[in-house]
Design a protein around this motif. Sequence first.
Motif, PDB file in Angstrom:
ATOM      1  N   GLY A   1       4.293  37.535  45.771  1.00  6.91           N
ATOM      2  CA  GLY A   1       5.310  38.536  46.078  1.00  6.91           C
ATOM      3  C   GLY A   1       6.269  38.090  47.158  1.00  6.91           C
TER       4      GLY A   1
ATOM      5  N   GLN B   1      21.222  41.553  47.931  1.00  4.68           N
ATOM      6  CA  GLN B   1      21.555  40.130  47.851  1.00  4.68           C
ATOM      7  C   GLN B   1      22.928  39.870  48.455  1.00  4.68           C
TER       8      GLN B   1
ATOM      9  N   LEU C   1      19.171  34.466  53.552  1.00  5.54           N
ATOM     10  CA  LEU C   1      20.420  34.793  52.858  1.00  5.54           C
ATOM     11  C   LEU C   1      21.493  35.300  53.811  1.00  5.54           C
TER      12      LEU C   1
ATOM     13  N   LYS D   1      22.884  32.496  55.967  1.00  5.66           N
ATOM     14  CA  LYS D   1      23.680  31.620  55.114  1.00  5.66           C
ATOM     15  C   LYS D   1      25.045  32.242  54.813  1.00  5.66           C
ATOM     16  N   GLN D   2      25.031  33.513  54.367  1.00  2.00           N
ATOM     17  CA  GLN D   2      26.306  34.156  54.034  1.00  2.00           C
ATOM     18  C   GLN D   2      27.188  34.305  55.274  1.00  2.00           C
TER      19      GLN D   2
ATOM     20  N   LYS E   1      14.579  26.720  53.150  1.00  4.15           N
ATOM     21  CA  LYS E   1      14.952  26.559  51.746  1.00  4.15           C
ATOM     22  C   LYS E   1      15.998  27.594  51.352  1.00  4.15           C
ATOM     23  N   LEU E   2      15.805  28.837  51.801  1.00  6.96           N
ATOM     24  CA  LEU E   2      16.706  29.914  51.387  1.00  6.96           C
ATOM     25  C   LEU E   2      18.010  29.891  52.170  1.00  6.96           C
TER      26      LEU E   2
ATOM     27  N   PRO F   1       6.195  35.926  41.449  1.00 10.95           N
ATOM     28  CA  PRO F   1       7.232  36.877  41.884  1.00 10.95           C
ATOM     29  C   PRO F   1       8.008  36.465  43.134  1.00 10.95           C
ATOM     30  N   ASP F   2       7.658  35.356  43.757  1.00  7.67           N
ATOM     31  CA  ASP F   2       8.327  34.977  45.006  1.00  7.67           C
ATOM     32  C   ASP F   2       9.799  34.637  44.762  1.00  7.67           C
ATOM     33  N   PRO F   3      10.655  35.029  45.691  1.00 10.05           N
ATOM     34  CA  PRO F   3      12.049  34.613  45.550  1.00 10.05           C
ATOM     35  C   PRO F   3      12.182  33.096  45.706  1.00 10.05           C
ATOM     36  N   ARG F   4      13.082  32.510  44.941  1.00 10.01           N
ATOM     37  CA  ARG F   4      13.286  31.072  45.030  1.00 10.01           C
ATOM     38  C   ARG F   4      14.696  30.750  45.481  1.00 10.01           C
ATOM     39  N   ALA F   5      14.808  29.618  46.158  1.00 11.95           N
ATOM     40  CA  ALA F   5      16.125  29.198  46.615  1.00 11.95           C
ATOM     41  C   ALA F   5      16.812  28.440  45.501  1.00 11.95           C
ATOM     42  N   PHE F   6      17.971  28.913  45.090  1.00 13.36           N
ATOM     43  CA  PHE F   6      18.751  28.238  44.068  1.00 13.36           C
ATOM     44  C   PHE F   6      19.411  27.013  44.702  1.00 13.36           C
TER      45      PHE F   6
ATOM     46  N   TYR G   1      24.690  33.459  45.789  1.00 10.61           N
ATOM     47  CA  TYR G   1      23.814  33.998  46.831  1.00 10.61           C
ATOM     48  C   TYR G   1      22.669  33.061  47.179  1.00 10.61           C
ATOM     49  N   GLY G   2      22.363  32.137  46.278  1.00 13.78           N
ATOM     50  CA  GLY G   2      21.346  31.136  46.597  1.00 13.78           C
ATOM     51  C   GLY G   2      19.916  31.612  46.496  1.00 13.78           C
ATOM     52  N   GLN G   3      19.674  32.770  45.885  1.00 15.52           N
ATOM     53  CA  GLN G   3      18.291  33.240  45.789  1.00 15.52           C
ATOM     54  C   GLN G   3      18.086  33.958  44.461  1.00 15.52           C
ATOM     55  N   ILE G   4      16.997  33.614  43.753  1.00 18.00           N
ATOM     56  CA  ILE G   4      16.727  34.283  42.481  1.00 18.00           C
ATOM     57  C   ILE G   4      15.261  34.705  42.421  1.00 18.00           C
ATOM     58  N   ASP G   5      14.976  35.780  41.686  1.00 15.97           N
ATOM     59  CA  ASP G   5      13.594  36.192  41.475  1.00 15.97           C
ATOM     60  C   ASP G   5      13.504  36.931  40.144  1.00 15.97           C
TER      61      ASP G   5
END
Lengths: 402, 292
Positions: free
Chosen positions: A56, A231, A259, A262-263, A286-287, B116-121, B211-215
């Motif tokens: 999660g 987001q 995020l 970064k933004q 990473k994010l 389900p973890d968010p990943r960095a695009f 946005y650089g993040q997907i889940d």
Amino acid sequence: MKLSKKIVFLMVMALVVALAAACGAQPADEQSGDQSGDENTAVESVKIGLNYELSGAVATYGGNTVKGIEMAAKEINESGGVLGGAKIELIKYDNKSDAAEATNVQTKLITVDGVVASIGPATSTNTLAAIPVSMDNQVPLLTPSGTADMVTVDEATGKAKEYAFRLCFYDSFQGSVGANFIFNSLQLKKAAVYVDTNSDYSKAIGEVFKKTFTELGGEIVAEENYVNTDQDFKPTLTRIKSANPEVIYLPGYYNNVGLIVKQAREMGITVPFVGADGYDSPDLVKLGGAENLNNVFFTNHYSSQDTDPNVQKFVEAFKAANGDEPDAFAALGYDAMYLMADAINRAGKADPEAIKDALAATQDFAGVTGTLSMDENHNPVKAVVILELKDGVQTFRDKILP
Amino acid sequence: MEILIQQLINGIALGSIYALIALGYTMVYGIIQLINFAHGDIYMVGAFVAFFLISIFHLPFFAALIIAMLACSLLGVIIERVAYKPLRNQNRLTALITAIGVSFFLEYTMMYFVKPDPRAFPASFKLHNITIGNVVISSKDILILIISFTLMLILTYIVNRTKTGKSMRAVSFDKDAAQLMGIDVNKTISATFAIGSSLAAAAGVLVGMYYGQIDPLMGIMPGLKAFIAAVIGGIGIIPGAAFGGLILGVTEALVSGAGYSMLRDAVAFVVLILILIIKPTGILGKNIREKV
């Protein structure tokens, strides 16, 4: 979807309550029988429950804490266990970073597996969801990282929750250390506060920060909110930017913080970001991207660069076992397991009530995250570390004693 | 003033994403009167396909974008064949509920495989900022606009100038009559799903890049928002979807920019309710009575 989840949850709860009612009487009898009969028969194992975010949104918190806990349990078992020879048996379940699931897991640990004490969850929101179960069943819960003030203190009565303990400092403290750091060390007077309204953690730290910062003589030039599923933060960041703050205080979790920073950097916001222990995750880089994570500070429980020999010994052992540097969650998990074992030994028996009393009486326990004593609200009194991110790498900046 | 312009830029970038997703919604609705709730999840699948192509096979961004679009158009066609086609002559509610089922199926299947973890695009571009006064336009904003407007132009061309487009318009006008004129209805519906899904995939990839993040659950909210966008513009009307998307994106940016970021989603849904009360056929919709 929400509704059906709730119904399923209620059904599961009803089933669990029914089960507990059905077999609740028997174990209690057995237990008292055991105690009066042969007190000295050595217990073979002591069951400790782990209720953790293994998947999660905040999975790295749970995963890393559990690594620390398991490493400590292994060390304790190899050096003779607790209570003169009993092995620690960890029973671990995934709460999927979900509050309702954390309640389910806690119920399962106590009523099905019969643990004598439990460690976790990692976040305040999930810990708050698990605590009522521990209170009703009178089994102590120790959270290594649930920092919200109300985790251990009942807001209505202002008294400590009898069976809830924590190993980390609490939010009010993080918020006030953050405010002091910005005002005195960074010497900045105009701050924007940007808070996750979906998180008790973020809201509580933000509140204390605002209060302390204005008391010190600083000015809050913007107050904004987000929710953790957002987001797109650009419209709100544009608004913050137009208020011209010298620093942005952002108490949040790494998945959003990555995020947001970064933004913000992409929009040309270069002022420092200051936050709390929620920043401590390898996924933040990473994010957020290493190039964006400069001029970012946060309060934390420990630093792997601390030169204290205890810390270095732990860091070496952790690296040997897991291959990477332990973050604060791993260190807190490690300390939590040792504190629990220490409390069991001081209690002299694997009994929830006695362990609870021993945890409350903790004095000068020396862990890798600092030496701590429990105060009357079940909060430890211990030092705070301030870390700075340089190109995404954590560097030790300061250590503030209580 | 500068802040207003900045917020408009934020809103247009977001709005063009909504527009891309809304186009797929509206095309599918136009042709088989089905609100395809799985559409937002195709957008999510698109983002993940591109994520794996870029991070594992190190493909350049545009190659990943095109492959993700192709993969999702295939997925769209399969979904239509398996889940919707057998129900084509049932009542509409059956198909709608099936669409919700397909949506959950995609979300949780993905969750099983990718966690389900968010990943960095992965960042595929070096970022350049253009600064005019206090207004910052990033190369990402420009890229999102260029790609989405190009795709919309291509779509307009396909619908208005090609044979497939002509048959799509014919089928949406009158399915039975079109069949009598020798148009292959099944093929046309498949083509509609393919095109709509590829647009959703493109939106997913763009969002990942932006946005650089997907889940795995990233498609739920944008899917609903795009649905609103389609209704605002007039569901079933292609330019309406693009128009509605932009209106919604700008509205959201302005609401957040005015300091009411907590009310942003509420405002989007209030707009939906208002449109449904005042002009149920949407801004660009004509008041024609439904054919029975």
